[in-house]
Design a protein around this motif. Structure first.
Motif, PDB file in Angstrom:
ATOM      1  N   VAL A  20      41.283 -78.283-100.892  1.00  0.00           N
ATOM      2  CA  VAL A  20      41.221 -76.833-100.772  1.00  0.00           C
ATOM      3  C   VAL A  20      42.539 -76.298-100.249  1.00  0.00           C
ATOM      4  CG1 VAL A  20      40.059 -74.893 -99.698  1.00  0.00           C
ATOM      5  CG2 VAL A  20      38.743 -76.892-100.379  1.00  0.00           C
ATOM      6  N   ASP A  21      43.068 -76.994 -99.261  1.00  0.00           N
ATOM      7  CA  ASP A  21      44.311 -76.510 -98.679  1.00  0.00           C
ATOM      8  C   ASP A  21      45.462 -76.623 -99.677  1.00  0.00           C
ATOM      9  OD1 ASP A  21      45.274 -75.424 -96.144  1.00  0.00           O
ATOM     10  OD2 ASP A  21      46.739 -77.059 -96.336  1.00  0.00           O
ATOM     11  N   GLY A  22      45.464 -77.705-100.409  1.00  0.00           N
ATOM     12  CA  GLY A  22      46.499 -77.854-101.438  1.00  0.00           C
ATOM     13  C   GLY A  22      46.367 -76.767-102.493  1.00  0.00           C
ATOM     14  N   ALA A  23      45.140 -76.530-102.918  1.00  0.00           N
ATOM     15  CA  ALA A  23      44.915 -75.503-103.933  1.00  0.00           C
ATOM     16  C   ALA A  23      45.357 -74.137-103.396  1.00  0.00           C
ATOM     17  CB  ALA A  23      43.444 -75.461-104.327  1.00  0.00           C
ATOM     18  N   ARG A  24      45.021 -73.857-102.161  1.00  0.00           N
ATOM     19  CA  ARG A  24      45.405 -72.585-101.563  1.00  0.00           C
ATOM     20  C   ARG A  24      46.916 -72.386-101.638  1.00  0.00           C
ATOM     21  NH1 ARG A  24      47.704 -71.413 -97.305  1.00  0.00           N
ATOM     22  NH2 ARG A  24      47.425 -73.481 -96.383  1.00  0.00           N
ATOM     23  N   GLN A  25      47.641 -73.418-101.275  1.00  0.00           N
ATOM     24  CA  GLN A  25      49.097 -73.314-101.302  1.00  0.00           C
ATOM     25  C   GLN A  25      49.636 -73.099-102.713  1.00  0.00           C
ATOM     26  OE1 GLN A  25      51.598 -76.206 -99.154  1.00  0.00           O
ATOM     27  NE2 GLN A  25      49.791 -76.688 -97.938  1.00  0.00           N
ATOM     28  N   VAL A  26      49.180 -73.917-103.637  1.00  0.00           N
ATOM     29  CA  VAL A  26      49.725 -73.833-104.988  1.00  0.00           C
ATOM     30  C   VAL A  26      49.288 -72.526-105.655  1.00  0.00           C
ATOM     31  CG1 VAL A  26      50.264 -75.215-106.992  1.00  0.00           C
ATOM     32  CG2 VAL A  26      49.298 -76.301-104.999  1.00  0.00           C
ATOM     33  N   PHE A  27      48.056 -72.126-105.418  1.00  0.00           N
ATOM     34  CA  PHE A  27      47.604 -70.828-105.930  1.00  0.00           C
ATOM     35  C   PHE A  27      48.529 -69.732-105.405  1.00  0.00           C
ATOM     36  CE2 PHE A  27      42.789 -71.850-106.627  1.00  0.00           C
ATOM     37  CZ  PHE A  27      43.141 -72.618-107.713  1.00  0.00           C
ATOM     38  N   TYR A  28      48.821 -69.814-104.139  1.00  0.00           N
ATOM     39  CA  TYR A  28      49.635 -68.788-103.498  1.00  0.00           C
ATOM     40  C   TYR A  28      51.036 -68.747-104.096  1.00  0.00           C
ATOM     41  CZ  TYR A  28      51.940 -66.269 -99.617  1.00  0.00           C
ATOM     42  OH  TYR A  28      52.650 -65.381 -98.861  1.00  0.00           O
ATOM     43  N   GLU A  29      51.610 -69.903-104.287  1.00  0.00           N
ATOM     44  CA  GLU A  29      52.998 -69.944-104.743  1.00  0.00           C
ATOM     45  C   GLU A  29      53.142 -69.687-106.247  1.00  0.00           C
ATOM     46  OE1 GLU A  29      54.768 -73.560-103.362  1.00  0.00           O
ATOM     47  OE2 GLU A  29      54.150 -73.206-101.274  1.00  0.00           O
ATOM     48  N   ARG A  30      52.216 -70.234-107.027  1.00  0.00           N
ATOM     49  CA  ARG A  30      52.374 -70.097-108.486  1.00  0.00           C
ATOM     50  C   ARG A  30      51.382 -69.139-109.122  1.00  0.00           C
ATOM     51  NH1 ARG A  30      52.774 -76.611-109.865  1.00  0.00           N
ATOM     52  NH2 ARG A  30      53.622 -77.102-107.814  1.00  0.00           N
ATOM     53  N   GLY A  31      50.371 -68.768-108.375  1.00  0.00           N
ATOM     54  CA  GLY A  31      49.313 -67.965-108.964  1.00  0.00           C
ATOM     55  C   GLY A  31      48.198 -68.855-109.471  1.00  0.00           C
ATOM     56  N   VAL A  32      46.995 -68.328-109.491  1.00  0.00           N
ATOM     57  CA  VAL A  32      45.838 -69.108-109.922  1.00  0.00           C
ATOM     58  C   VAL A  32      45.965 -69.509-111.392  1.00  0.00           C
ATOM     59  CG1 VAL A  32      43.340 -69.046-110.303  1.00  0.00           C
ATOM     60  CG2 VAL A  32      44.319 -68.006-108.249  1.00  0.00           C
ATOM     61  N   GLU A  33      46.296 -68.554-112.233  1.00  0.00           N
ATOM     62  CA  GLU A  33      46.325 -68.827-113.673  1.00  0.00           C
ATOM     63  C   GLU A  33      47.345 -69.884-114.047  1.00  0.00           C
ATOM     64  OE1 GLU A  33      44.032 -67.827-115.429  1.00  0.00           O
ATOM     65  OE2 GLU A  33      43.227 -66.265-114.140  1.00  0.00           O
ATOM     66  N   ARG A  34      48.463 -69.857-113.382  1.00  0.00           N
ATOM     67  CA  ARG A  34      49.528 -70.786-113.753  1.00  0.00           C
ATOM     68  C   ARG A  34      49.393 -72.139-113.071  1.00  0.00           C
ATOM     69  NH1 ARG A  34      53.530 -68.344-116.654  1.00  0.00           N
ATOM     70  NH2 ARG A  34      54.981 -70.018-116.252  1.00  0.00           N
ATOM     71  N   THR A  35      48.393 -72.274-112.220  1.00  0.00           N
ATOM     72  CA  THR A  35      48.181 -73.551-111.549  1.00  0.00           C
ATOM     73  C   THR A  35      47.197 -74.408-112.348  1.00  0.00           C
ATOM     74  OG1 THR A  35      48.591 -72.640-109.345  1.00  0.00           O
ATOM     75  CG2 THR A  35      47.281 -74.648-109.470  1.00  0.00           C
ATOM     76  N   THR A  36      47.594 -75.633-112.615  1.00  0.00           N
ATOM     77  CA  THR A  36      46.695 -76.546-113.313  1.00  0.00           C
ATOM     78  C   THR A  36      46.065 -77.504-112.305  1.00  0.00           C
ATOM     79  OG1 THR A  36      48.279 -78.322-113.708  1.00  0.00           O
ATOM     80  CG2 THR A  36      48.311 -76.483-115.246  1.00  0.00           C
ATOM     81  N   ILE A  37      44.974 -78.087-112.737  1.00  0.00           N
ATOM     82  CA  ILE A  37      44.333 -79.071-111.864  1.00  0.00           C
ATOM     83  C   ILE A  37      45.313 -80.203-111.586  1.00  0.00           C
ATOM     84  CG2 ILE A  37      42.373 -80.630-111.612  1.00  0.00           C
ATOM     85  CD1 ILE A  37      41.560 -77.743-111.630  1.00  0.00           C
ATOM     86  N   ALA A  38      46.098 -80.530-112.586  1.00  0.00           N
ATOM     87  CA  ALA A  38      47.107 -81.582-112.401  1.00  0.00           C
ATOM     88  C   ALA A  38      48.107 -81.183-111.315  1.00  0.00           C
ATOM     89  CB  ALA A  38      47.837 -81.838-113.714  1.00  0.00           C
TER      90      ALA A  38
END
Lengths: 199, 199, 199, 199
Positions: A20-38
């Motif tokens: 969750v914390d990793g997702a939060r960071q990557v979502f924040y930096e790249r945006g949800v749409e541009r973030t892949t599960i990979a």
DNA sequence: CATGAATGAGCATTCATTCAT
DNA sequence: GATGAATGAATGCTCATTCAT
């Protein structure tokens, strides 16, 4: 073979938290749409296949991240609640937010940009959770103004949050942290200037 | 044998305009990332293959849409410029924005949400155009305050735009058009309350 | 309203020639598969729509270019035919080919690379024409050896053309024009060394 | 519970090998440009999506296939190296190549046609690997001639490879396997005729 | 004949999600 | 529970070819 996680946390909770914390960071930096599960897999070091044991869909990730923000906000507000006066609480809130202005300059307001993105996502994903994020913030501020005896507490609360959120947008768009700082000072002066028991 | 297009517009400009306008709408409603070229094709009734005759990449679409917003804003500001006093111009600006509050309730501020999204897109796409969108708005407002003799014109301008932008976020997130309306009234009162020649 | 083309050439023949010649060049430099009709349009300055008036398909372009090579080769052989002895003709052939070694270093043998590509194209396109290109070259060389009274004329002809074609491949792959030049000298010495009336 | 793959091969290596080998075949038969990833998928029975787990781009396929050819050539040369004399090695090389004349009649020389195609591809793809393919072949032949004490070893090597490569072009273009066979015999005789220690 | 524009099938590549071990 | 691998439905983009004027 000893338990890797504390006895009070459910099994795998630590790993879930990392996700969750990793997702939060990557979502924040790249945006949800541009973030892949990979992306999340790489960022957390947890293999893709394993991730799906904890989250069945990307939307579940979004929900969890929203909840994380909600929890963080709750903790923040709880901490601020310890202050004696509502005026002090409000000014402390501004202070806290202002302290993160460098991150905001780079990536915008974590809650604001997420809300904006989730609102475009509707249809796929109910943005209810996101509605809560900003809404309860306004509610809490409203409570403070109520405690100050203001009958226009709702409007004042909207004004405070709106002003702050808008400042994060400008700060981010123009890449100028000083802008947010000056606006924070303006907000603190404004809070000081308000009469405590007048409409 | 009648002319298919007006003599002042280049051939194909009408179709290109239809595309840009269609893209603007779909970008606004679904977000840039979630919009596919096929979406634009469907929305405009123009087949995908043909679209690429006018726009070679999705980024070119983004640029064109940004430019459309910039043009619209310029026209708006030009129209407002006809008012006699800077105070009247600023209040008219608020009025104009407030008039679109129903759309904003559904989809947020067209410029604000686009800027937010483009900022996450950086690396792929230079968000310079988006930076301009809000920046020149602030600049124009600053000019008005300067004309009013305010030495703190920049801060006042940031405050005005920030407050408005923030209000659109709350209005959109909470789906409450009235919220924007009340905040607009507050802004108008604030403008009226400012001294004309004091720092 | 004056005729733009000479009275002995069919109408539009000049434009057609420009197209074939442009295609020949671009095919040579980029390869047939990687060349688009738009490339030819750009290279010749003739708009795409117009091209299709002269060539209904890309394959027709290929046929025309093959024919162009065949014509050029015929002219070359006719010119060489003026030499007195077959030995002189063969040596002059080598000389001519060697003279283009800089182009060959960059793009390979025009006929060889085209043949190779067209052979992969079979199924889509009958490579008959391409077969002719090298085949008739071998035939002509065979004739010269026959005239020299060699009963092994066919083998000698194959050897000469093969050696030359192979040298162009190495020259091109290793980007070394000197390589082709030395091999040309070797071929000339070889021709000189052959007995005129022995099997 | 039996091991699915040999202990010496990494997991998935077998599938990767199937892919490279399939690509090598289809590239050889249809050419690189005309081969689609879907072709490789169909030829190997591996779904497109899965292919991209092993190869991220088509160019990576090209690299892998080039490497495959390089490896095969290395193994061939190693095998030939066991012969006692350089002359025997060279003649054995000719023999090996001649043995594949039926394939060459249908599709040309695997290395030669690939090199030719990759050279047209430059800009998109560095044809360095392809340069190596023929280049190291020449180098190896040069070594043999050196061992024979020839001071003109380089020229002789170029001549041998060029003659062979050219013969494959004619063989393929004229669809005549016998042509390659006769040329091979000629090359063997030529090798026999060379003095061992003269320039 | 000339030309810009239209069209649709196809291509390389991505990615959320599932599966087998 | 953990993990590499599998899968198929998109997605952005290209291009030979056709059409309307």
């Amino acid at each position: 073979m000893a338990a890797a996680s504390s006895p009070t946390t459910p099994r795998g909770a630590d790993k879930r938290d990392r996700l969750v914390d990793g997702a939060r960071q990557v979502f924040y930096e790249r945006g949800v749409e541009r973030t892949t599960i990979a992306d999340i897999a790489e960022h957390t070091g947890i293999p893709v296949g394993n991730i799906y044991y904890y989250f069945k869909t990307k939307d579940e990730f979004v929900d969890a991240v929203v909840k994380t923000h909600a929890d963080a906000r709750e903790q923040l507000l709880a901490r601020l609640g310890r202050r004696r006066t509502p005026r002090a609480r409000l000014k402390a809130l501004i202070e806290e937010l202002d302290a993160t202005r460098d991150l905001i300059t780079d990536y915008g307001c974590p809650i604001g940009t997420l809300s904006t993105e989730l609102n475009k996502r509707s249809g796929t994903h109910q943005a209810l959770g996101s509605r809560e994020l900003l809404g309860s913030m306004v509610d809490w501020v409203e409570e403070q103004f109520n405690e100050m005896g203001r009958s226009d507490a709702r409007d004042l609360a909207v004004n405070l949050i709106a002003t702050y959120e808008g400042a994060t947008i400008l700060t981010h768009s123009l890449r100028d942290p000083d802008l947010l700082h000056r606006q924070s000072q303006r907000l603190r002066r404004w809070i000081d200037s308000l009469q405590s028991a007048a409409g």
